[in-house]
Design a protein around this motif. Structure first.
Motif, PDB file in Angstrom:
ATOM      1  N   VAL A  72      29.023  21.506  25.643  1.00  0.00           N
ATOM      2  CA  VAL A  72      27.951  22.046  24.277  1.00  0.00           C
ATOM      3  C   VAL A  72      26.452  21.363  24.489  1.00  0.00           C
ATOM      4  O   VAL A  72      25.861  22.592  24.268  1.00  0.00           O
ATOM      5  N   PHE A 106      35.053  27.116  20.668  1.00  0.00           N
ATOM      6  CA  PHE A 106      33.781  25.898  20.909  1.00  0.00           C
ATOM      7  C   PHE A 106      32.779  27.032  19.580  1.00  0.00           C
ATOM      8  O   PHE A 106      32.740  28.287  20.260  1.00  0.00           O
ATOM      9  N   VAL A 124      28.520  21.847  15.593  1.00  0.00           N
ATOM     10  CA  VAL A 124      29.281  22.424  16.708  1.00  0.00           C
ATOM     11  C   VAL A 124      31.355  21.743  16.366  1.00  0.00           C
ATOM     12  O   VAL A 124      30.892  20.912  15.003  1.00  0.00           O
TER      13      VAL A 124
END
Length: 145
Positions: A72, A106, A124
């Motif tokens: 991330v 993602f 996210v």
């Protein structure tokens, strides 16, 4: 500057829009786990030892959550807002374990832009191949100036 070449800078706050998103697909390989374990000296047997893990709730080795977090934060550093950005705050919930060799999708999406304080809120979410959500979070990011 490196060797006279200008270093790429990410998007400034006025170049970012609410709803802007990026989609990434990552597969966690043994080599990635071994690099992480070597760098951090994290010797939790739950992450690498199949014999140990089979007697746990998870039944097989899992991916350390910090590795998912790394994917991330890397996406933010590389893509949205990109180079020169800095994560100021993050709140990530790890909903399901991620196992070795799983492919995870993602999705990062800009939720809010605070122009006065130069902060972008990015949501996210990540899903495994079985369409189970494995993580959810919000990050507050300072884009480059």
């Amino acid at each position: 500057m490196l060797n006279g070449a200008r270093t790429k800078i990410g998007k400034k706050i006025d170049e970012i829009a609410v709803g802007e998103r990026i989609h990434l697909v990552e597969t966690i390989e043994d080599k990635d786990l071994l690099i992480y374990l070597g760098l951090t000296n994290d010797n939790n047997p739950l992450y690498i030892q199949h014999e140990y893990a089979k007697d746990t709730f998870f039944k097989k080795p899992i991916v350390p959550t910090i590795m998912l977090n790394g994917i991330v934060t890397s996406a933010i550093s590389k893509h949205l807002p990109g180079p020169g950005s800095h994560i100021r705050e993050q709140n990530i919930i790890y909903l399901e374990p991620v196992y070795h060799y799983e492919t995870i999708e993602f999705l990062l999406e800009v939720q809010h832009i605070d122009y006065e304080n130069n902060i972008v809120s990015i949501q996210v979410d990540a899903m495994n191949k079985s369409h189970q959500q494995v993580l959810h979070g919000i990050l507050k990011v300072l884009p480059p100036i």
